[in-house]
Design an enzyme around this catalytic site. Structure first.
Site, PDB file in Angstrom:
ATOM      1  CB  THR A  42      13.182  15.803   5.790  1.00 19.26           C
ATOM      2  OG1 THR A  42      13.606  17.148   5.524  1.00 19.26           O
ATOM      3  CG2 THR A  42      11.730  15.655   5.348  1.00 19.26           C
ATOM      4  CB  CYS A  43      13.567  10.671   6.954  1.00 25.25           C
ATOM      5  SG  CYS A  43      12.856   9.023   7.131  1.00 25.25           S
ATOM      6  CB  CYS A  48       9.315   8.830   5.787  1.00 25.74           C
ATOM      7  SG  CYS A  48      11.068   9.081   6.019  1.00 25.74           S
ATOM      8  CE  LYS A  51       4.843   9.730   4.759  1.00 25.38           C
ATOM      9  NZ  LYS A  51       5.547   9.884   3.473  1.00 25.38           N
ATOM     10  CE1 TYR A 100      19.260   9.351  11.460  1.00 26.53           C
ATOM     11  CE2 TYR A 100      17.931   8.024  12.946  1.00 26.53           C
ATOM     12  CZ  TYR A 100      18.311   8.365  11.660  1.00 26.53           C
ATOM     13  OH  TYR A 100      17.757   7.731  10.593  1.00 26.53           O
ATOM     14  CB  ALA A 116      27.805  25.313   8.604  1.00 25.96           C
ATOM     15  CE1 TYR A 179       6.656  11.359  -0.084  1.00 17.94           C
ATOM     16  CE2 TYR A 179       7.232  12.111  -2.289  1.00 17.94           C
ATOM     17  CZ  TYR A 179       7.505  12.042  -0.933  1.00 17.94           C
ATOM     18  OH  TYR A 179       8.624  12.677  -0.427  1.00 17.94           O
ATOM     19  CD  GLU A 183       2.755   8.997   1.721  1.00 15.32           C
ATOM     20  OE1 GLU A 183       3.381   7.951   1.438  1.00 15.32           O
ATOM     21  OE2 GLU A 183       3.318  10.020   2.158  1.00 15.32           O
ATOM     22  NE  ARG A 200       1.194  22.616 -11.184  1.00 13.91           N
ATOM     23  CZ  ARG A 200       2.503  22.788 -11.383  1.00 13.91           C
ATOM     24  NH1 ARG A 200       2.959  23.971 -11.780  1.00 13.91           N
ATOM     25  NH2 ARG A 200       3.345  21.795 -11.183  1.00 13.91           N
ATOM     26  CG  HIS A 438      -3.794 -20.772   0.376  1.00 16.56           C
ATOM     27  ND1 HIS A 438      -4.490 -19.835  -0.351  1.00 16.56           N
ATOM     28  CD2 HIS A 438      -4.725 -21.571   0.970  1.00 16.56           C
ATOM     29  CE1 HIS A 438      -5.775 -20.060  -0.216  1.00 16.56           C
ATOM     30  NE2 HIS A 438      -5.956 -21.108   0.588  1.00 16.56           N
ATOM     31  CD  GLU A 443      -2.643 -17.561  -2.013  1.00 17.91           C
ATOM     32  OE1 GLU A 443      -2.326 -18.707  -2.377  1.00 17.91           O
ATOM     33  OE2 GLU A 443      -3.571 -17.334  -1.209  1.00 17.91           O
TER      34      GLU A 443
END
Length: 449
Positions: A42-43, A48, A51, A100, A116, A179, A183, A200, A438, A443
């Site tokens: 999914t990711c 993610c 997205k 992957y 499977a 989320y 998003e 809801r 800064h 900060e």
């Protein structure tokens, strides 16, 4: 072990499954992983990663407007090409899918591109009919978007299909307030759609700190996103012109061009055959497991979104790593679920780690809360009235920081480092003793008084 075809058979090649398979093989195990769709889960394929790329693309809508205040000559009506972004995003998905796959193959993990199902404590059957055996089986099939049961629900889409839209719809209705809903509300809005979000209840992002989520709601409404609360689907009717008429409780119907369901996710255990190994699923269809990711069947384990734990990609990866190290690496390891940082890549994004103010008061009693409510320097020059809010929650007696929550540009990037301090149980005094960087938004974390 020699009596089995494999030492480990993994069902599902998502984030948790690929990590478990790769590390187990590195420890010397004979590993196979079955994946019916694409390696990455999914990711990588439909979550993610693509997205976040859409989030980046959506941010340019505001950046192009702001750029004029910084001296850039930008066309008064910049054109957005959805197909260009879509093709580039999907190409990047293909690249990561290949990476992957290569990683698994380089570790001698056998990839079986078939569905499977479990047929017993040590056996699985592949879609092609072949049955194989393994000393241990790891369930890592993840979860899928939930679709409400209402008339006409077949006319809606989920986060799985959103990346393949032919065009950006002119009017979008999003169901949900978590989320994913927030998003994509920001993404569609920045791409020019009119967005209506229904829920809801009257609470968005329930697990986040109340002040932070209320600030996001305020900003989202100021941007023009329409929220309808206490609204449940009554039905979706397709009109003659192709538009969708959505009926809901407590509100008038609304006509839109696209309905997106973002109402939670359901573990992918349906038809997986776990009952053949004596495993009973919980009420939500998840696989119950112990601290070592072991199910009620000693030879079968589960990690990631298919379990009854935390549905986050980094958590699934940690669980896969811990499983491999414990079972095949001789290094007993358990995942620490305390103090997990989380973010919502909304517009603007929010991020948090540790206890919310409400949780801290319930668990600790006496707490001190520090806040910084400010406009980012960039927003000031851009004449953008959007304000950031940073919040620190401390245990009163010890001064220990028990929660950090923020909303504003780059909040997730800032929180990742700050989460280390919360995890390390540092105190407010430790933050105060740190010199500010800064000028930066970060900060504010060390300047709260």
């Amino acid at each position: 072990m020699a009596g089995y075809d494999y030492d480990l058979f993994v069902i599902g090649a998502g984030s948790g499954g690929t990590r478990a398979a790769r590390v187990s093989a590195a420890h010397g195990a004979r590993v196979a992983v079955a994946e019916e769709y694409r390696v990455g889960g999914t990711c990588v394929i439909r979550g993610c990663v693509p997205k976040k790329l859409l989030v980046y693309g959506a941010h340019f809508a505001e950046d192009l407007k702001d750029a004029q205040r910084f001296g850039w000559r930008v066309p008064s009506a910049p054109e957005f090409d959805w197909k260009c972004l879509q093709e580039n995003v999907l190409a990047e998905v293909d690249r990561i899918n290949g990476a992957y796959t290569s990683t698994l193959e380089s570790h001698s993990v056998e990839i079986i591109p078939e569905r499977a199902v479990v047929t017993g404590p040590n056996s699985v059957k592949l879609a092609g009919g072949r049955e194989v055996t393994a000393e241990r089986i790891l369930i890592a099939v993840g979860a899928r978007p939930a679709v409400p049961e209402c008339k006409g629900s077949e006319h809606g889409i989920t986060s799985n299909e959103v990346f393949h839209l032919d065009a950006i719809p002119r009017r979008v209705l999003i169901a949900g307030a978590g989320y994913i809903a927030n998003e994509f509300a920001g993404i569609f809005h920045q791409f020019g759609a009119h967005v209506t979000l229904i829920n809801r209840s009257d609470v968005i992002l329930r697990s986040y700190d109340a002040q932070i989520r209320d600030r996001l709601l305020q900003i989202s409404m100021m941007k023009g996103i329409d929220f309808r609360f206490h609204a449940e689907f009554a039905g979706i009717e397709k009109q003659a012109d192709g538009s969708l008429k959505v009926s809901m409780t407590n509100h008038d119907p609304v006509e839109v061009d696209c309905v997106m369901f973002a109402t939670g996710r359901v573990p992918n255990t349906e038809g997986l055959g776990l009952e053949s190994a004596g495993i009973e699923l919980d009420a939500k269809g998840a696989v119950p497991v112990d601290e070592d990711s072991q199910s009620s069947c000693p030879s079968i384990y589960a990690v990631g979104d298919v379990t009854n734990r935390v549905q986050l990609t980094p958590v699934a990866i940690r669980e896969g790593q811990a499983f491999a190290d414990t079972v095949f690496g001789g290094k007993p390891t358990r995942v620490d679920y305390d103090c997990i940082p989380a973010a919502v890549f909304s517009h603007p994004p929010i991020a948090g780690v540790g206890m919310t103010e409400s949780e801290a008061k319930q668990k600790l009693g006496n707490v001190r809360v520090y806040t910084s409510d400010f406009r980012a320097m960039k927003n000031v020059l851009a004449n953008r009235n959007e304000r950031c809010l940073y919040k620190m929650i401390c245990e009163a007696e010890t001064d220990r920081v028990v929660g950090l929550h923020m909303i504003g540009p780059d909040a997730p990037e800032i929180l990742q480092a700050a989460a280390i301090a919360v995890k390390a149980r540092l105190t407010k005094a430790d933050f105060d003793a740190t010199v500010a960087l800064h000028p930066s938004m970060a900060e504010e974390l060390v300047l709260m008084r």
